[in-house]
Design an enzyme around this catalytic site. Structure first.
Site, PDB file in Angstrom:
ATOM      1  N   SER A  47     -56.625  -0.844  78.675  1.00 24.10           N
ATOM      2  CA  SER A  47     -56.173  -0.706  80.057  1.00 24.10           C
ATOM      3  C   SER A  47     -56.469   0.691  80.604  1.00 24.10           C
ATOM      4  O   SER A  47     -56.811   0.846  81.780  1.00 24.10           O
ATOM      5  CB  SER A  47     -54.678  -1.018  80.168  1.00 24.10           C
ATOM      6  OG  SER A  47     -53.925  -0.313  79.211  1.00 24.10           O
ATOM      7  N   LYS A 166     -50.319  -3.586  69.195  1.00 28.77           N
ATOM      8  CA  LYS A 166     -49.964  -2.416  69.996  1.00 28.77           C
ATOM      9  C   LYS A 166     -48.840  -2.821  70.935  1.00 28.77           C
ATOM     10  O   LYS A 166     -48.989  -3.745  71.746  1.00 28.77           O
ATOM     11  CB  LYS A 166     -51.166  -1.913  70.807  1.00 28.77           C
ATOM     12  CG  LYS A 166     -50.823  -0.733  71.724  1.00 28.77           C
ATOM     13  CD  LYS A 166     -51.989  -0.343  72.610  1.00 28.77           C
ATOM     14  CE  LYS A 166     -51.599   0.805  73.549  1.00 28.77           C
ATOM     15  NZ  LYS A 166     -52.671   1.158  74.503  1.00 28.77           N
ATOM     16  N   SER A 168     -46.681  -1.434  73.919  1.00 31.59           N
ATOM     17  CA  SER A 168     -46.656  -0.349  74.897  1.00 31.59           C
ATOM     18  C   SER A 168     -45.343  -0.262  75.659  1.00 31.59           C
ATOM     19  O   SER A 168     -45.246   0.460  76.648  1.00 31.59           O
ATOM     20  CB  SER A 168     -47.823  -0.494  75.885  1.00 31.59           C
ATOM     21  OG  SER A 168     -49.038  -0.182  75.251  1.00 31.59           O
ATOM     22  N   GLY A 191     -47.680   2.184  71.835  1.00 27.49           N
ATOM     23  CA  GLY A 191     -48.588   2.564  72.905  1.00 27.49           C
ATOM     24  C   GLY A 191     -47.922   3.357  74.001  1.00 27.49           C
ATOM     25  O   GLY A 191     -48.489   3.496  75.090  1.00 27.49           O
TER      26      GLY A 191
END
Length: 301
Positions: A47, A166, A168, A191
């Site tokens: 991202s 991951k 986040s 993350g």
């Protein structure tokens, strides 16, 4: 394939020229600077890398350019994830041919009400069955509105080709539950740089941190302090990192992170519309936070 998913991996930005094209030389320069900082490796076109703002030709160009600039000793992961399972499988095939050692696959989210935990299990299982590189789950609820729940991660961790996740979010209790439920060699990584130290204490293998692109040494100091059980030092370092991490992610986004990179000698550059560059006020704040976090006196607004 057993990848090193400990320590710090950088989810790097994609630099653009003033004309808005891929800045291949800038990307190569950035990677040359990061290669020797002590990081474990990279996530290309997650991202932070503005994958959604690139076409398919550009996607492959960035992967191939980065692959040439990253030594084989560093882990090389590529972001992937279309809205359909079929599209994601095709994208992963292209990423693998371009040099990806593994893929970080974000949750689909457009038809949000239909993306149940059962749908995620089916989606990721089909992807892992088809992929010829390892798959890492990517839960980014702030962007997608979709969260991979601990029980879902545990089910998916049973697949031999799904090697990690991951997370986040900043939900440490849920992160800890995920780690406890998943198989022992499943690499759960944080993350979110604002809770890096706490996540490591909870059992995260390491971090995939956007703020690490601007402050890799500070992030690595936190990792080493936690590993050495120097909890007071880890907390003090985290207190320095947290305001900067928040500024270059949630507050000012990718435009803020790119501004920070410009300030510390990397090629940050423009974002692609409709994203906005950091304002003069934001740049001044980020410069101050960089000075306080990293003692980089030359950070400039």
């Amino acid at each position: 394939m057993r990848l090193n998913l400990h320590g710090l991996l950088l989810p790097i930005t994609t630099p653009f020229t003033e004309a808005g094209d891929i800045h291949a030389d800038g990307l190569t320069k950035n990677l040359a600077g990061w290669n020797d900082t002590g990081i474990t490796g990279y996530v290309i076109l997650g991202s932070t890398g503005e994958r959604v703002n690139l076409d398919e030709r550009e996607y492959l160009q960035v992967i191939e350019t980065a692959r040439r600039a990253v030594p084989e000793t560093l882990t090389f992961i590529v972001g992937a994830g279309q809205q359909s399972t079929r599209g994601t499988i095709a994208e992963i095939e292209r990423a693998a041919k371009a040099g990806a050692e593994a893929v970080l696959v974000i949750t689909p989210h457009y038809y949000r009400s239909a993306i149940t935990q059962a749908a995620l299990i089916d989606h990721y299982s089909a992807i892992a069955d088809a992929a010829n590189v390892p798959v890492i789950l990517y839960s980014m609820p702030d962007l997608t509105g979709i969260k991979i729940e601990p029980e879902t991660a545990a089910r998916l961790s049973e697949h031999e080709n799904i090697i990690g996740m991951k997370d986040s979010s900043n939900d440490i209790a849920q992160l800890r539950e995920t780690i406890q439920l998943c198989r022992s060699d499943f690499a759960v990584m944080i993350g979110n740089g604002t809770v890096f130290a706490d996540a490591l204490r909870a059992g995260a293998r390491g971090g995939i941190l956007a703020v690490g692109c601007a402050a890799p040494k500070l992030c690595l100091e936190i990792y080493r302090a936690v590993q050495a059980r120097e909890n007071d030092r880890a907390s003090e370092l985290q207190n320095r990192l947290t305001p900067l991490a928040r500024a270059v992610t949630k507050t000012y986004g990718i435009g803020g992170l790119k501004a920070a990179l410009d300030m510390v000698g990397y090629v940050g550059g423009a974002v692609r519309a409709p994203l906005k560059p950091a304002s003069a006020e934001a740049r001044a704040e980020i410069a101050q936070l960089l000075r306080e976090a990293t003692n980089v006196s030359e950070a400039r607004a």
